[in-house]
Design a protein around this motif. Sequence first.
Motif, short mmCIF file in Angstrom:
data_model
loop_
_atom_site.label_atom_id
_atom_site.label_comp_id
_atom_site.label_asym_id
_atom_site.label_seq_id
_atom_site.Cartn_x
_atom_site.Cartn_y
_atom_site.Cartn_z
N ARG A 82 60.20 53.01 78.02
CA ARG A 82 59.73 53.86 76.92
C ARG A 82 60.41 53.47 75.61
N LYS A 83 61.72 53.31 75.68
CA LYS A 83 62.49 52.96 74.48
C LYS A 83 62.04 51.60 73.93
N LYS A 84 61.88 50.64 74.80
CA LYS A 84 61.46 49.30 74.40
C LYS A 84 60.08 49.32 73.73
N VAL A 85 59.14 50.04 74.33
CA VAL A 85 57.79 50.13 73.77
C VAL A 85 57.83 50.86 72.43
N ALA A 86 58.57 51.97 72.36
CA ALA A 86 58.67 52.73 71.11
C ALA A 86 59.26 51.87 70.00
N GLU A 87 60.28 51.10 70.32
CA GLU A 87 60.89 50.21 69.31
C GLU A 87 59.89 49.15 68.86
N GLY A 88 59.14 48.59 69.79
CA GLY A 88 58.14 47.58 69.45
C GLY A 88 57.03 48.13 68.56
N LEU A 89 56.77 49.41 68.69
CA LEU A 89 55.76 50.08 67.86
C LEU A 89 56.33 50.53 66.52
N LEU A 90 57.64 50.37 66.34
CA LEU A 90 58.35 50.90 65.18
C LEU A 90 58.23 52.42 65.12
N TRP A 91 58.14 53.01 66.29
CA TRP A 91 58.10 54.47 66.41
C TRP A 91 59.52 54.96 66.33
N GLU A 92 59.89 55.51 65.21
CA GLU A 92 61.30 55.74 64.92
C GLU A 92 61.82 57.10 65.38
N LYS A 93 61.02 57.81 66.13
CA LYS A 93 61.51 59.08 66.65
C LYS A 93 62.69 58.82 67.60
N LYS A 94 63.62 59.71 67.59
CA LYS A 94 64.77 59.57 68.47
C LYS A 94 64.35 59.85 69.90
N ILE A 95 64.75 58.97 70.79
CA ILE A 95 64.45 59.14 72.21
C ILE A 95 65.73 59.56 72.90
N SER A 96 65.72 60.76 73.46
CA SER A 96 66.93 61.27 74.11
C SER A 96 67.18 60.54 75.41
N PHE A 139 49.66 63.76 68.16
CA PHE A 139 50.78 63.65 69.09
C PHE A 139 50.51 62.65 70.20
N MET A 140 49.53 61.77 69.98
CA MET A 140 49.18 60.76 70.97
C MET A 140 50.37 59.90 71.33
N PHE A 141 51.20 59.50 70.34
CA PHE A 141 52.36 58.67 70.64
C PHE A 141 53.31 59.39 71.58
N ASP A 142 53.58 60.67 71.31
CA ASP A 142 54.47 61.45 72.17
C ASP A 142 53.91 61.52 73.60
N PHE A 143 52.62 61.78 73.69
CA PHE A 143 51.93 61.90 74.98
C PHE A 143 51.98 60.59 75.75
N ALA A 144 51.57 59.51 75.10
CA ALA A 144 51.52 58.21 75.77
C ALA A 144 52.92 57.71 76.14
N LEU A 145 53.88 57.90 75.25
CA LEU A 145 55.25 57.46 75.55
C LEU A 145 55.86 58.30 76.67
N GLN A 146 55.48 59.58 76.76
CA GLN A 146 55.94 60.40 77.89
C GLN A 146 55.39 59.85 79.19
N LEU A 147 54.12 59.42 79.18
CA LEU A 147 53.54 58.80 80.38
C LEU A 147 54.28 57.51 80.72
N VAL A 148 54.59 56.71 79.72
CA VAL A 148 55.35 55.47 79.96
C VAL A 148 56.68 55.81 80.64
N GLU A 149 57.37 56.82 80.12
CA GLU A 149 58.66 57.20 80.71
C GLU A 149 58.51 57.65 82.16
N ILE A 171 56.14 56.86 84.27
CA ILE A 171 55.68 55.77 85.14
C ILE A 171 56.69 54.63 85.24
N ALA A 172 57.29 54.26 84.09
CA ALA A 172 58.11 53.04 84.07
C ALA A 172 59.56 53.27 83.66
N GLY A 173 59.95 54.49 83.34
CA GLY A 173 61.34 54.80 83.03
C GLY A 173 61.66 54.85 81.54
N LYS A 174 62.84 55.42 81.25
CA LYS A 174 63.28 55.62 79.86
C LYS A 174 63.50 54.32 79.11
#
Length: 187
Positions: free
Chosen positions: A172-186, A154-164, A166-169
């Motif tokens: 987070r969405k931009k980084v997740a998309e760049g990683l091809l992390w296809e989980k839905k971001i609410s 769950f490292m991606f969930d953890f790290a992306l939560q920190l991004v959100e 610290i730096a906002g949703k």
Amino acid sequence: MKKVALFLANGFEEIEALGTVDILRRAEIPVQTVSVSNELKVTGAHNITVIADKLFTTMDFSDIDVLVLPGGMPGAKNLNEHKGVKEQIKTFVTKGKYVAAICAAPMVLGGLELLKGKKATCYPGFEPQLIGANITGENVAVDGKIITGKGPGFMFDFALQLVEIIAGKETRKKVAEGLLWEKKISD
């Protein structure tokens, strides 16, 4: 922009530490890795050796906003036995700064009684060490300024939560998309 310090103790979980640093840096969040041993070279639980940015003994935490504790064994145990790390965590909590721990590392927070009445999660089997916590079993639990993660998967969930946080949703969405992390971001 908030600055992050991530502790590295011998036996750290490489995925949690290095993956989190990578994702935070992709978000252009300043991160410093901090060795809690007497040398910059730190070896993880799976024998991957890295060079930390700073030694704990020379690190200035005054401009750091977020502390991150990766898990792994015996890495989390080594963090838990480091008096300076525990003092720094208590100082951060007192000052209302963020503290994040994943896998076995939330036991450090539990041992300091910082999780009493707070939502928290950890690697299965470490729940008894999260003294007084409301164990959620979730991938990531956020309660005020304390963030806990379940484990390496769950490292991606953890790290992306920190991004959100610290730096906002949007970041987070931009980084997740760049990683091809296809989980839905609410939203």
